[in-house]
Design a protein around this motif. Structure first.
Motif, PDB file in Angstrom:
ATOM      1  N   SER A   7     116.025  72.957 -30.665  1.00 17.23           N
ATOM      2  CA  SER A   7     114.897  72.034 -30.667  1.00 17.23           C
ATOM      3  C   SER A   7     113.975  72.358 -31.834  1.00 17.23           C
ATOM      4  O   SER A   7     114.166  73.363 -32.517  1.00 17.23           O
ATOM      5  N   GLY A  10     112.124  67.425 -36.680  1.00 18.73           N
ATOM      6  CA  GLY A  10     111.167  66.340 -36.799  1.00 18.73           C
ATOM      7  C   GLY A  10     111.076  65.855 -38.219  1.00 18.73           C
ATOM      8  O   GLY A  10     111.891  66.214 -39.071  1.00 18.73           O
ATOM      9  N   LEU A  18     108.519  73.703 -40.524  1.00 15.80           N
ATOM     10  CA  LEU A  18     108.982  73.465 -39.161  1.00 15.80           C
ATOM     11  C   LEU A  18     109.552  74.767 -38.631  1.00 15.80           C
ATOM     12  O   LEU A  18     110.055  75.592 -39.401  1.00 15.80           O
ATOM     13  N   THR A 114     119.501  69.410 -33.845  1.00 17.06           N
ATOM     14  CA  THR A 114     118.143  68.878 -33.918  1.00 17.06           C
ATOM     15  C   THR A 114     117.937  68.370 -35.347  1.00 17.06           C
ATOM     16  O   THR A 114     118.288  69.037 -36.307  1.00 17.06           O
TER      17      THR A 114
END
Length: 120
Positions: A7, A10, A18, A114
């Protein structure tokens, strides 16, 4: 059952940061190296980083050295990939994986991936 849940992906602007997480369960976490891989559209999957469970040795793809940092939290059975100074060419789906041996063996389990998108 072995599970790797990644996870943290984005959309981020170039130069941003990130932190990806990989939560592991169903196996003795301290016995395995964990690696991060990525696959950009139209390209083959490539290894980004790996960390052994024995002495904490780390390995990085040349293109991310100095910008990405892998770490593991044994109490949480979680491996992280801190990504700084992101570039558009870092755009890819990132996967964590259980790696056999001291980061030199093959992968036997993958996370679901992800997605990371870096805009210019």
């Amino acid at each position: 059952e072995v599970q790797l849940v990644d996870s943290g992906g984005g959309l981020v602007q170039a130069g941003g940061s990130l932190r990806l997480s990989c939560a592991a369960s169903g196996f003795p976490f301290d016995d395995y190296a964990i690696g991060w891989f990525r696959q950009a559209p139209g390209k083959e999957r490539e290894g980004v980083s790996c960390m052994t469970s024995t002495d904490g040795s780390t390995y990085y793809l040349h293109a991310v050295k100095g910008r990405f940092t892998i770490s593991r939290d044994k109490a949480k059975n979680t491996v992280y990939l801190q990504m700084n100074s992101l570039k558009p060419e870092d755009t890819a789906v990132y996967y964590c994986a259980r790696v056999r041996g001291l980061c030199q063996g093959g992968v036997d389990y993958w996370g679901q991936g992800t997605e990371v998108t870096v805009s210019s």
